[in-house]
Design a protein around this motif. Structure first.
Motif, PDB file in Angstrom:
ATOM      1  N   UNK A   1       0.796  -1.215   0.000  1.00  0.00           N
ATOM      2  CA  UNK A   1       0.000   0.000   0.000  1.00  0.00           C
ATOM      3  C   UNK A   1       0.833   1.272   0.000  1.00  0.00           C
ATOM      4  N   UNK A   2       2.114   1.161   0.365  1.00  0.00           N
ATOM      5  CA  UNK A   2       3.014   2.315   0.408  1.00  0.00           C
ATOM      6  C   UNK A   2       3.769   2.521  -0.904  1.00  0.00           C
ATOM      7  N   UNK A   3       3.506   1.684  -1.913  1.00  0.00           N
ATOM      8  CA  UNK A   3       4.296   1.701  -3.147  1.00  0.00           C
ATOM      9  C   UNK A   3       4.375   3.084  -3.775  1.00  0.00           C
ATOM     10  N   UNK A   4       3.246   3.729  -3.985  1.00  0.00           N
ATOM     11  CA  UNK A   4       3.236   5.023  -4.662  1.00  0.00           C
ATOM     12  C   UNK A   4       4.027   6.062  -3.879  1.00  0.00           C
ATOM     13  N   UNK A   5       3.911   6.046  -2.561  1.00  0.00           N
ATOM     14  CA  UNK A   5       4.658   7.001  -1.736  1.00  0.00           C
ATOM     15  C   UNK A   5       6.154   6.752  -1.836  1.00  0.00           C
ATOM     16  N   UNK A   6       6.562   5.474  -1.828  1.00  0.00           N
ATOM     17  CA  UNK A   6       7.986   5.144  -1.979  1.00  0.00           C
ATOM     18  C   UNK A   6       8.530   5.711  -3.294  1.00  0.00           C
ATOM     19  N   UNK A   7       7.790   5.476  -4.377  1.00  0.00           N
ATOM     20  CA  UNK A   7       8.255   5.912  -5.695  1.00  0.00           C
ATOM     21  C   UNK A   7       8.278   7.424  -5.791  1.00  0.00           C
ATOM     22  N   UNK A   8       7.278   8.092  -5.203  1.00  0.00           N
ATOM     23  CA  UNK A   8       7.244   9.554  -5.239  1.00  0.00           C
ATOM     24  C   UNK A   8       8.439  10.148  -4.496  1.00  0.00           C
ATOM     25  N   UNK A   9       8.807   9.573  -3.359  1.00  0.00           N
ATOM     26  CA  UNK A   9       9.989  10.048  -2.628  1.00  0.00           C
ATOM     27  C   UNK A   9      11.239   9.866  -3.495  1.00  0.00           C
ATOM     28  N   UNK A  10      11.344   8.718  -4.136  1.00  0.00           N
ATOM     29  CA  UNK A  10      12.476   8.439  -5.021  1.00  0.00           C
ATOM     30  C   UNK A  10      12.613   9.501  -6.102  1.00  0.00           C
ATOM     31  N   UNK A  11      11.500   9.816  -6.752  1.00  0.00           N
ATOM     32  CA  UNK A  11      11.543  10.714  -7.896  1.00  0.00           C
ATOM     33  C   UNK A  11      11.623  12.177  -7.495  1.00  0.00           C
ATOM     34  N   UNK A  12      11.007  12.549  -6.373  1.00  0.00           N
ATOM     35  CA  UNK A  12      11.141  13.918  -5.884  1.00  0.00           C
ATOM     36  C   UNK A  12      12.605  14.207  -5.558  1.00  0.00           C
ATOM     37  N   UNK A  13      13.279  13.250  -4.932  1.00  0.00           N
ATOM     38  CA  UNK A  13      14.706  13.418  -4.631  1.00  0.00           C
ATOM     39  C   UNK A  13      15.525  13.480  -5.913  1.00  0.00           C
ATOM     40  N   UNK A  14      15.119  12.715  -6.930  1.00  0.00           N
ATOM     41  CA  UNK A  14      15.828  12.757  -8.209  1.00  0.00           C
ATOM     42  C   UNK A  14      15.732  14.148  -8.834  1.00  0.00           C
TER      43      UNK A  14
ATOM     44  N   UNK B   1      19.091  10.116  -5.666  1.00  0.00           N
ATOM     45  CA  UNK B   1      20.343  10.771  -6.063  1.00  0.00           C
ATOM     46  C   UNK B   1      20.970  10.061  -7.261  1.00  0.00           C
ATOM     47  N   UNK B   2      20.966   8.734  -7.237  1.00  0.00           N
ATOM     48  CA  UNK B   2      21.542   7.985  -8.348  1.00  0.00           C
ATOM     49  C   UNK B   2      20.699   8.045  -9.596  1.00  0.00           C
ATOM     50  N   UNK B   3      19.367   7.957  -9.447  1.00  0.00           N
ATOM     51  CA  UNK B   3      18.464   8.013 -10.599  1.00  0.00           C
ATOM     52  C   UNK B   3      18.596   9.349 -11.318  1.00  0.00           C
ATOM     53  N   UNK B   4      18.834  10.412 -10.567  1.00  0.00           N
ATOM     54  CA  UNK B   4      18.979  11.736 -11.165  1.00  0.00           C
ATOM     55  C   UNK B   4      20.099  11.755 -12.197  1.00  0.00           C
ATOM     56  N   UNK B   5      21.211  11.113 -11.882  1.00  0.00           N
ATOM     57  CA  UNK B   5      22.336  11.038 -12.821  1.00  0.00           C
ATOM     58  C   UNK B   5      21.940  10.268 -14.072  1.00  0.00           C
ATOM     59  N   UNK B   6      21.174   9.197 -13.890  1.00  0.00           N
ATOM     60  CA  UNK B   6      20.747   8.393 -15.032  1.00  0.00           C
ATOM     61  C   UNK B   6      19.862   9.186 -15.981  1.00  0.00           C
ATOM     62  N   UNK B   7      19.099  10.138 -15.468  1.00  0.00           N
ATOM     63  CA  UNK B   7      18.279  10.990 -16.324  1.00  0.00           C
ATOM     64  C   UNK B   7      19.129  11.994 -17.102  1.00  0.00           C
ATOM     65  N   UNK B   8      20.141  12.539 -16.433  1.00  0.00           N
ATOM     66  CA  UNK B   8      20.837  13.705 -16.970  1.00  0.00           C
ATOM     67  C   UNK B   8      22.058  13.380 -17.814  1.00  0.00           C
ATOM     68  N   UNK B   9      22.952  12.540 -17.300  1.00  0.00           N
ATOM     69  CA  UNK B   9      24.280  12.405 -17.903  1.00  0.00           C
ATOM     70  C   UNK B   9      24.346  11.633 -19.221  1.00  0.00           C
ATOM     71  N   UNK B  10      23.654  10.483 -19.384  1.00  0.00           N
ATOM     72  CA  UNK B  10      23.823   9.738 -20.644  1.00  0.00           C
ATOM     73  C   UNK B  10      23.505  10.557 -21.886  1.00  0.00           C
ATOM     74  N   UNK B  11      22.452  11.376 -21.809  1.00  0.00           N
ATOM     75  CA  UNK B  11      22.074  12.172 -22.978  1.00  0.00           C
ATOM     76  C   UNK B  11      22.881  13.457 -23.070  1.00  0.00           C
ATOM     77  N   UNK B  12      23.539  13.843 -21.977  1.00  0.00           N
ATOM     78  CA  UNK B  12      24.367  15.033 -22.008  1.00  0.00           C
ATOM     79  C   UNK B  12      25.729  14.777 -22.643  1.00  0.00           C
ATOM     80  N   UNK B  13      26.249  13.544 -22.521  1.00  0.00           N
ATOM     81  CA  UNK B  13      27.566  13.250 -23.091  1.00  0.00           C
ATOM     82  C   UNK B  13      27.493  12.961 -24.590  1.00  0.00           C
TER      83      UNK B  13
END
Length: 535
Positions: A318-331, A385-397
């Protein structure tokens, strides 16, 4: 706007000119902010749909469509494999497209209605469930029929999604010739894409979260019946496809392709196999692609199984959506931090730091106890923090790699490079995701039950830790071999700026000097003597 220079070519000449960035010409006009924003909005549909699919498709197929894990594995593999094939195929077609709207923009707008239609049917169940003698919900329809239906729909959607993603990512190189503006719109695009990911989880979670079981119940409650879940996915899909169409329309209207920036002569156009040979002969591209490949597979394995992990290992479905939202907000919140580190230490160093954060995040999945809600929120913060890099760096290089290729070859094959950048990535990802579903079946997963055997929870721990950790370590090894550090990147930028490349059958000249190879280019940066003329 941005038309090729015409330095008095003789009639019948075979010369072709490729505008890069000529400060004294009309390409010096800055790209307005609103055009940058409208371009960036086009990245949201891909990330929204891929996020919903990544987090929710497997549990939809297992818990709502009631397919066995072995069927789900075939669907996931086939969809990603088909997506991998269509990406370079669309890249080749985009390369050959020539309309008054440009090469790329028509693909974005005309594919959108078909993508929306197939996405809707992907999360639609045309059958009604019944309850058996044990109280479990079942479908009277043949499971093979359901399997074929979702297989075909998923493959069709992935094909239409490629018609958006390949031309859109290639459009980065065509809307402006300035590296600074490319970096700006890439950063804005990544911000909008990350926001799209957050929006996807919020929208889908808004409808689906109340229908999730915690993982302790033997039988579904009224709120978690199949009919309730069908309605939740139905309404979530409607909202997603409306956003998809609006974003595509905005990007089509608000962007313009500058002619001459990404212009390929007919004799330089490549087929599928010749395209593979061309792009993977370029060493910087190979290492950049392999880094992206291993890192993304690690993230996708975790992303696909996190819903089941929260339900059957943590016993907190039941906490799944909240877990994912915290993950992505931090990203999203950490993206300015990574941008600062990029400016301070360079893209390569920031890339490595981000992947370093992922390793302990994956390892904790093996040891976190059941019902540890507060602890898992902390884990999600570091995961963001790690997911944020995955969004930004591969397409930036990648633009740096393409500019280096242009300096060496005096040619641009951007659509090919962008499409093959994700080709093997998606193919390998599909294989890894399929294998994880097979592991789930061997772990004893039972369709229709909220409470699964303990072996399922243990299997999910194994899926979430050793494999992703090994893959991230491989990605770090490939990044180490990636040659474009900050010093080389700045040198590439200086050489590209204020130059015009002239291509002909008789000579290859870069601003009056002979083009050089990649090896001699790196030698010049290290101060080593080179037999080639300096750029």
């Amino acid at each position: 706007m941005g038309s090729p220079r015409q330095d008095s070519p003789t009639p019948g000449s075979n010369q072709k000119y490729l505008r890069i960035a000529h400060e004294g010409g009309i390409d010096n006009v800055a790209l307005p902010f609103w055009r940058k924003l409208f371009f960036a909005i086009g990245g949201a549909p891909y990330q929204i749909t891929c996020t919903v699919i990544g987090f929710f498709l497997n549990i939809f197929l297992l818990e709502v469509a009631l397919l066995q894990p072995r069927y789900v594995s075939v669907i996931l593999f086939s969809g990603h494999a088909w997506d991998a094939v269509t990406d370079p195929a669309i890249g080749i077609l985009v390369q050959k497209t020539d309309t008054r709207w440009g090469k790329m923009r028509p693909w974005i707008i005309f594919s959108a209605p078909f993508a929306c239609l197939t996405y809707f049917f992907l999360f639609f169940v045309p059958w009604d469930p019944t309850v058996d003698d044990e109280g479990l919900e079942k479908y009277t329809s043949n499971e093979v029929v359901r399997f074929v239906y979702y297989l075909l729909i998923f493959c069709a959607f992935q094909g239409f999604l490629s018609c958006l993603h390949v031309p859109y990512t290639s459009l980065t190189m065509a809307v402006t010739s300035k590296q600074k503006e490319r970096d700006q719109i890439t950063f804005m695009r990544m911000g909008l894409e990350t926001t799209g990911v957050l929006l996807a989880v919020f929208i889908q979670g808004l409808f689906v979260s109340d229908t999730r079981c915690d993982g302790n119940e033997e039988l579904p409650k009224n709120a978690t019946t199949i009919e309730a879940q069908k309605d939740a996915y139905f309404h979530g899909s409607l909202v997603v496809i409306i956003i998809y169409m609006l974003c595509c329309i905005i990007t089509f209207i608000g962007t313009r392709e500058k002619k001459g920036i990404v212009e390929v002569k007919k004799e330089d156009q490549k087929g599928f196999f010749s395209g593979i040979k061309l792009v993977f002969k370029f060493k910087p591209y190979v290492w950049a692609s392999l880094t992206f490949l291993f890192m993304t597979i690690a993230i996708q394995i975790a992303q696909t199984n996190v819903a089941l992990f929260c339900t059957h290992t943590l016993k907190e479905g039941g906490e799944l959506t909240k877990f994912i939202l915290v993950l992505l907000v931090c990203a999203i919140a950490s993206m300015p931090l990574w941008q600062f580190l990029i400016v301070k230490f360079g893209k390569k160093t920031a890339y490595a730091l981000g992947m370093g954060v992922m390793i302990p995040t994956f390892i904790t999945q093996l040891f976190v106890p059941a019902h540890s809600v507060a602890l898992y929120y902390v884990i999600m913060v570091f995961g963001g923090l790690g997911i944020s890099v995955a969004f930004l760096l591969p397409w930036s290089v990648l633009p740096d790699v393409l500019d280096l290729y242009m300096l060496e070859k005096n040619k641009r094959h951007d659509a090919l490079f962008y499409s093959f950048y994700v080709f093997f990535n998606k193919l390998a990802s599909g294989t890894a995701l399929a294998a994880s579903q097979i592991a789930l079946e061997f772990g004893g997963y039972i369709n229709g039950k909220c409470k699964q055997p303990d072996s399922v929870g243990y299997t999910l721990r194994i899926l979430m830790t050793p494999g992703p950790v090994i893959l991230v370590l491989l990605a770090l090894g490939c990044l180490y071999m990636y040659p474009i550090d900050e010093r080389m990147r700045r040198s590439i930028k200086e050489r590209v700026q204020d130059h015009t490349v002239k291509l002909s059958q008789r000579e290859e000249v870069l601003d009056g000097q002979v083009s050089k190879s990649y090896d001699s280019f790196t030698a010049s940066l290290d101060g080593r003597p080179s037999s080639d003329t300096e750029i």
